[in-house]
Scaffold this motif. Structure first.
Motif, PDB file in Angstrom:
ATOM      1  N   TYR A   1       0.769  -1.229  -0.159  1.00 50.96           N
ATOM      2  CA  TYR A   1       0.031   0.111  -0.047  1.00 50.96           C
ATOM      3  C   TYR A   1       0.770   1.231  -0.019  1.00 50.96           C
ATOM      4  O   TYR A   1       0.545   2.395  -0.234  1.00 50.96           O
ATOM      5  CB  TYR A   1      -0.918   0.018   1.283  1.00 50.96           C
ATOM      6  CG  TYR A   1      -1.994  -0.749   1.017  1.00 50.96           C
ATOM      7  CD1 TYR A   1      -3.413  -0.478   0.347  1.00 50.96           C
ATOM      8  CD2 TYR A   1      -2.208  -2.136   1.569  1.00 50.96           C
ATOM      9  CE1 TYR A   1      -4.240  -1.273  -0.153  1.00 50.96           C
ATOM     10  CE2 TYR A   1      -3.321  -2.885   1.345  1.00 50.96           C
ATOM     11  CZ  TYR A   1      -4.376  -2.431   0.502  1.00 50.96           C
ATOM     12  OH  TYR A   1      -5.468  -3.038   0.512  1.00 50.96           O
ATOM     13  N   ARG A   2       2.085   1.092   0.191  1.00 50.54           N
ATOM     14  CA  ARG A   2       2.922   2.409   0.584  1.00 50.54           C
ATOM     15  C   ARG A   2       4.510   2.156  -0.112  1.00 50.54           C
ATOM     16  O   ARG A   2       4.593   0.953  -0.314  1.00 50.54           O
ATOM     17  CB  ARG A   2       2.957   2.647   2.040  1.00 50.54           C
ATOM     18  CG  ARG A   2       1.819   2.919   2.859  1.00 50.54           C
ATOM     19  CD  ARG A   2       1.858   3.624   3.922  1.00 50.54           C
ATOM     20  NE  ARG A   2       3.279   2.942   4.842  1.00 50.54           N
ATOM     21  CZ  ARG A   2       2.844   2.301   6.096  1.00 50.54           C
ATOM     22  NH1 ARG A   2       1.541   2.496   6.336  1.00 50.54           N
ATOM     23  NH2 ARG A   2       3.639   1.926   6.756  1.00 50.54           N
ATOM     24  N   GLN A   3       4.915   3.163  -0.036  1.00 47.82           N
ATOM     25  CA  GLN A   3       6.307   3.105  -0.989  1.00 47.82           C
ATOM     26  C   GLN A   3       7.381   2.102   0.094  1.00 47.82           C
ATOM     27  O   GLN A   3       8.242   1.270  -0.286  1.00 47.82           O
ATOM     28  CB  GLN A   3       6.893   4.159  -1.108  1.00 47.82           C
ATOM     29  CG  GLN A   3       6.343   5.249  -2.055  1.00 47.82           C
ATOM     30  CD  GLN A   3       6.505   4.409  -3.529  1.00 47.82           C
ATOM     31  OE1 GLN A   3       5.950   3.711  -3.941  1.00 47.82           O
ATOM     32  NE2 GLN A   3       7.759   4.811  -4.221  1.00 47.82           N
ATOM     33  N   ASP A   4       7.228   2.014   1.335  1.00 47.00           N
ATOM     34  CA  ASP A   4       8.115   1.444   2.190  1.00 47.00           C
ATOM     35  C   ASP A   4       7.799  -0.257   2.229  1.00 47.00           C
ATOM     36  O   ASP A   4       8.424  -1.058   2.973  1.00 47.00           O
ATOM     37  CB  ASP A   4       8.140   1.757   3.623  1.00 47.00           C
ATOM     38  CG  ASP A   4       6.946   1.639   4.325  1.00 47.00           C
ATOM     39  OD1 ASP A   4       5.833   1.196   3.748  1.00 47.00           O
ATOM     40  OD2 ASP A   4       6.910   2.128   5.692  1.00 47.00           O
ATOM     41  N   GLY A   5       6.813  -0.780   1.473  1.00 49.82           N
ATOM     42  CA  GLY A   5       6.393  -1.997   1.125  1.00 49.82           C
ATOM     43  C   GLY A   5       5.482  -2.670   2.162  1.00 49.82           C
ATOM     44  O   GLY A   5       4.988  -3.720   2.227  1.00 49.82           O
ATOM     45  N   ASN A   6       4.825  -1.733   3.084  1.00 52.95           N
ATOM     46  CA  ASN A   6       4.172  -2.185   4.035  1.00 52.95           C
ATOM     47  C   ASN A   6       2.608  -2.485   3.219  1.00 52.95           C
ATOM     48  O   ASN A   6       2.241  -1.867   2.242  1.00 52.95           O
ATOM     49  CB  ASN A   6       3.643  -1.103   5.065  1.00 52.95           C
ATOM     50  CG  ASN A   6       2.847  -1.449   6.413  1.00 52.95           C
ATOM     51  OD1 ASN A   6       1.555  -1.747   6.162  1.00 52.95           O
ATOM     52  ND2 ASN A   6       3.292  -1.716   7.450  1.00 52.95           N
ATOM     53  N   GLY A   7       1.956  -3.556   3.672  1.00 51.23           N
ATOM     54  CA  GLY A   7       0.851  -3.923   3.096  1.00 51.23           C
ATOM     55  C   GLY A   7      -0.584  -3.848   3.976  1.00 51.23           C
ATOM     56  O   GLY A   7      -1.499  -4.428   3.762  1.00 51.23           O
ATOM     57  N   VAL A   8      -0.502  -3.175   4.989  1.00 47.93           N
ATOM     58  CA  VAL A   8      -1.527  -2.876   5.649  1.00 47.93           C
ATOM     59  C   VAL A   8      -2.426  -1.710   5.484  1.00 47.93           C
ATOM     60  O   VAL A   8      -1.949  -0.498   5.080  1.00 47.93           O
ATOM     61  CB  VAL A   8      -1.286  -2.462   7.245  1.00 47.93           C
ATOM     62  CG1 VAL A   8      -2.499  -2.227   8.394  1.00 47.93           C
ATOM     63  CG2 VAL A   8      -0.515  -3.706   7.754  1.00 47.93           C
ATOM     64  N   ASP A   9      -3.690  -1.867   5.230  1.00 51.21           N
ATOM     65  CA  ASP A   9      -4.697  -0.771   5.094  1.00 51.21           C
ATOM     66  C   ASP A   9      -5.619  -0.655   6.236  1.00 51.21           C
ATOM     67  O   ASP A   9      -6.422  -1.482   6.558  1.00 51.21           O
ATOM     68  CB  ASP A   9      -5.537  -1.261   3.779  1.00 51.21           C
ATOM     69  CG  ASP A   9      -6.745  -0.258   3.335  1.00 51.21           C
ATOM     70  OD1 ASP A   9      -6.698   0.786   3.931  1.00 51.21           O
ATOM     71  OD2 ASP A   9      -7.427  -0.470   2.323  1.00 51.21           O
ATOM     72  N   MET A  10      -5.209   0.669   6.727  1.00 45.06           N
ATOM     73  CA  MET A  10      -5.799   0.763   8.076  1.00 45.06           C
ATOM     74  C   MET A  10      -7.325   0.773   8.183  1.00 45.06           C
ATOM     75  O   MET A  10      -8.107   0.584   8.985  1.00 45.06           O
ATOM     76  CB  MET A  10      -5.160   2.052   8.818  1.00 45.06           C
ATOM     77  CG  MET A  10      -5.365   2.217  10.069  1.00 45.06           C
ATOM     78  SD  MET A  10      -4.691   0.991  11.147  1.00 45.06           S
ATOM     79  CE  MET A  10      -5.078   1.320  12.498  1.00 45.06           C
TER      80      MET A  10
END
Length: 131
Positions: free
Chosen positions: A85-94
């Motif tokens: 979901y973000r540039q840092d590779g995090n896949g959590v959609d709050m």
């Protein structure tokens, strides 16, 4: 003597599923700012199929009929390996996690209410029918 058949045990398994899903959601929310963290989820279908395969037994009138038993077991927890979901590779959609948390809480409360109803009925029978 089994008063309720398998109802209580099935409700208990539903609570186990809800608790497992709650843990996965909590881990996702706790790691919302962790780079390269991949969101986890719990598959109800996988949990249900593993429970059904161990508890359901078919009445077979012919040896050629298929059995419902299976030796596979799966926790139902999986992660979204390719989701970002973000540039840092995090896949959590709050937003999704908060919606899942609310839905899981409603599901859990419904199961607890159902179990309480079963136990209240049993308590009423033990006391003699409400005297």
């Amino acid at each position: 003597m089994n008063i309720y058949g398998s109802t209580i045990s099935q409700l208990e398994r539903g609570l186990d599923f809800s608790a497992t899903k709650g843990k996965a959601i909590s881990q996702n929310i706790a790691n919302v700012d962790t780079p390269n963290y991949k969101a986890k989820n719990v598959s109800f279908k996988d949990v249900l199929s593993s429970v059904q395969s161990t508890t359901l037994e078919a009445y077979r009138t012919n040896p050629r009929h298929l059995s419902f038993k299976s030796t596979s077991s799966h926790s139902g927890v999986f992660n979204y390996a390719n989701l970002r979901y973000r540039q840092d590779g995090n896949g959590v959609d709050m937003d999704k996690e908060q919606a899942d948390l609310a839905a899981n809480q409603i599901y859990y409360n419904a199961l607890v209410d159902r179990i309480n109803g079963k136990f209240n009925t049993l308590q009423n029978v033990i006391k003699g029918g409400g005297r």
